[in-house]
Motif scaffolding. Sequence first.
Motif, mmCIF file in Angstrom:
data_model
loop_
_atom_site.group_PDB
_atom_site.id
_atom_site.type_symbol
_atom_site.label_atom_id
_atom_site.label_comp_id
_atom_site.label_asym_id
_atom_site.label_seq_id
_atom_site.Cartn_x
_atom_site.Cartn_y
_atom_site.Cartn_z
ATOM 1 N N ASN A 214 0.829 -1.202 0.000
ATOM 2 C CA ASN A 214 0.000 0.000 0.000
ATOM 3 C C ASN A 214 0.866 1.255 0.000
ATOM 4 N N CYS A 215 1.949 1.198 -0.774
ATOM 5 C CA CYS A 215 2.872 2.322 -0.869
ATOM 6 C C CYS A 215 3.308 2.467 -2.326
ATOM 7 N N PRO A 216 2.385 2.877 -3.197
ATOM 8 C CA PRO A 216 2.707 2.935 -4.628
ATOM 9 C C PRO A 216 3.691 4.049 -4.960
ATOM 10 N N LEU A 217 4.541 3.751 -5.906
ATOM 11 C CA LEU A 217 5.490 4.746 -6.400
ATOM 12 C C LEU A 217 4.768 5.599 -7.446
ATOM 13 N N PRO A 218 4.822 6.935 -7.333
ATOM 14 C CA PRO A 218 4.158 7.774 -8.332
ATOM 15 C C PRO A 218 4.635 7.451 -9.743
ATOM 16 N N THR A 219 3.728 7.518 -10.695
ATOM 17 C CA THR A 219 4.055 7.164 -12.072
ATOM 18 C C THR A 219 5.224 7.980 -12.609
ATOM 19 N N ALA A 220 5.263 9.264 -12.265
ATOM 20 C CA ALA A 220 6.346 10.124 -12.752
ATOM 21 C C ALA A 220 7.709 9.648 -12.256
ATOM 22 N N VAL A 221 7.749 9.024 -11.080
ATOM 23 C CA VAL A 221 9.008 8.488 -10.542
ATOM 24 C C VAL A 221 9.275 7.103 -11.123
ATOM 25 N N TRP A 222 8.232 6.257 -11.150
ATOM 26 C CA TRP A 222 8.385 4.882 -11.652
ATOM 27 C C TRP A 222 8.881 4.867 -13.092
ATOM 28 N N ALA A 223 8.479 5.837 -13.885
ATOM 29 C CA ALA A 223 8.828 5.856 -15.301
ATOM 30 C C ALA A 223 10.215 6.425 -15.580
ATOM 31 N N THR A 224 10.921 6.905 -14.570
ATOM 32 C CA THR A 224 12.248 7.479 -14.811
ATOM 33 C C THR A 224 13.227 6.394 -15.242
ATOM 34 N N PRO A 225 14.211 6.736 -16.070
ATOM 35 C CA PRO A 225 15.171 5.729 -16.550
ATOM 36 C C PRO A 225 15.885 4.983 -15.429
ATOM 37 N N GLU A 226 16.241 5.660 -14.344
ATOM 38 C CA GLU A 226 16.998 4.978 -13.289
ATOM 39 C C GLU A 226 16.145 3.950 -12.545
ATOM 40 N N ILE A 227 14.851 4.245 -12.343
ATOM 41 C CA ILE A 227 13.977 3.263 -11.702
ATOM 42 C C ILE A 227 13.744 2.081 -12.639
ATOM 43 N N GLN A 228 13.534 2.352 -13.909
ATOM 44 C CA GLN A 228 13.348 1.271 -14.872
ATOM 45 C C GLN A 228 14.616 0.427 -14.997
ATOM 46 N N PHE A 229 15.770 1.073 -14.943
ATOM 47 C CA PHE A 229 17.046 0.364 -15.079
ATOM 48 C C PHE A 229 17.253 -0.605 -13.918
ATOM 49 N N VAL A 230 17.063 -0.124 -12.693
ATOM 50 C CA VAL A 230 17.271 -0.996 -11.533
ATOM 51 C C VAL A 230 16.195 -2.075 -11.472
ATOM 52 N N SER A 231 14.982 -1.768 -11.938
ATOM 53 C CA SER A 231 13.907 -2.767 -11.956
ATOM 54 C C SER A 231 14.214 -3.878 -12.953
ATOM 55 N N ARG A 232 14.741 -3.517 -14.109
ATOM 56 C CA ARG A 232 15.099 -4.526 -15.107
ATOM 57 C C ARG A 232 16.232 -5.410 -14.613
ATOM 58 N N THR A 233 17.187 -4.824 -13.888
ATOM 59 C CA THR A 233 18.276 -5.626 -13.322
ATOM 60 C C THR A 233 17.718 -6.628 -12.317
ATOM 61 N N ALA A 234 16.845 -6.164 -11.436
ATOM 62 C CA ALA A 234 16.229 -7.061 -10.451
ATOM 63 C C ALA A 234 15.437 -8.162 -11.138
ATOM 64 N N ALA A 235 14.733 -7.815 -12.209
ATOM 65 C CA ALA A 235 13.951 -8.817 -12.942
ATOM 66 C C ALA A 235 14.854 -9.892 -13.541
ATOM 67 N N ARG A 236 15.997 -9.474 -14.084
ATOM 68 C CA ARG A 236 16.924 -10.459 -14.651
ATOM 69 C C ARG A 236 17.431 -11.408 -13.570
ATOM 70 N N ILE A 237 17.713 -10.885 -12.395
ATOM 71 C CA ILE A 237 18.206 -11.736 -11.306
ATOM 72 C C ILE A 237 17.158 -12.793 -10.955
ATOM 73 N N VAL A 238 15.908 -12.378 -10.838
ATOM 74 C CA VAL A 238 14.841 -13.334 -10.521
ATOM 75 C C VAL A 238 14.739 -14.394 -11.624
ATOM 76 N N GLY A 239 14.794 -13.952 -12.879
ATOM 77 C CA GLY A 239 14.728 -14.907 -13.984
ATOM 78 C C GLY A 239 15.899 -15.867 -13.997
ATOM 79 N N TYR A 240 17.102 -15.350 -13.767
ATOM 80 C CA TYR A 240 18.284 -16.210 -13.735
ATOM 81 C C TYR A 240 18.205 -17.204 -12.580
ATOM 82 N N THR A 241 17.731 -16.740 -11.427
ATOM 83 C CA THR A 241 17.571 -17.641 -10.279
ATOM 84 C C THR A 241 16.653 -18.801 -10.631
#
Length: 326
Positions: free
Chosen positions: A197-224
């Motif tokens: 119940n703590c959503p990240l505002p869309t303007a922040v979520w869509a920033t390149p740095e948030i997307q970049f770190v999110s994609r890295t985390a996603a790859r780790i989960v997939g590799y695991t």
Amino acid sequence: MTTPALPRPDLWCPIEPALHPDHEEVSEHAVAWLRRYGYVTTRAEEETARAARFGELAARVHPHGTLPGVQYACEWLMWLFLQDDDKVEGASGRGDTRTVADHLLRCLQVLHDPQQPPAGAHMHALADLRRRLDDFAAPDHVQRLLSGLMEYFAATGPEAIYWSLRTVPTLSDYQQLRESTVFMRAGCFVLNEIATNCPLPTAVWATPEIQFVSRTAARIVGYTNDILSGPRELAWPGALNLINCIAQEQQCPLPQALEAAVALHKEETAAFLRQADQVIRRHDDVRTRTYIDGLRTWIRGNLDWSLATDRYTTRAPTLPNSQAAN
């Protein structure tokens, strides 16, 4: 050809584990939900469901969420696993791409209009999840999750084709595909925002740095998932798995490919830790810290669950009759 036995490697993850205080209640809710939609009808099926530890997964990846939010996220996780087993990986493994196509189109229909779902447990469960999404999330987050589901369904098309043709894609193609089929960046990470119940505002979520770190985390989960499910998945001809793709790309045996996959996992984990620290230094607010913490708990919680669940136990594949004859 017999797949060589692969050891279960140790995966480096310096993130501290966590578990929701109401994890037992989450686990019982998971079994009750499976019964409600007909996924569990016998004692044997219940034992299999409990061994999968779906509730534990939700409690580990959402350790700080509200109980209703974690239970709701758990329902989504179970639905994603079960429909994939049955209608995507299962059907395409039999060469039945028509079933995959019909299933994906029905899923899209339900997302657009959940009031009158097509017949079947998968569709009725999805319709209920879609209807209740509006109770848990604001309109922008509803659309964020729906967009993530559309991306996931779009990626399952080429996944099904590769599976049905017993064709292993190039490593780069597989990595691109896996970022969508793992359903993290615009899927499970969004569910974590809903659960806490703590959503990240869309303007922040869509920033390149948030997307970049999110994609890295996603790859780790997939590799695991690929590394720890390898012994099961690699029993299939043309298995869609990181280890198989590396073996094909580097023309090396599977044990050597496994070592390379573990090295990739470690490299991505180190990159994530650096990126997460940089994001926190630049955006030191409660919502950003909560979002980054959710990425951390997903990485660690998924690893701990993967080591405990019975889902990745090796089972002999049931091949279509034509292949069995060969």
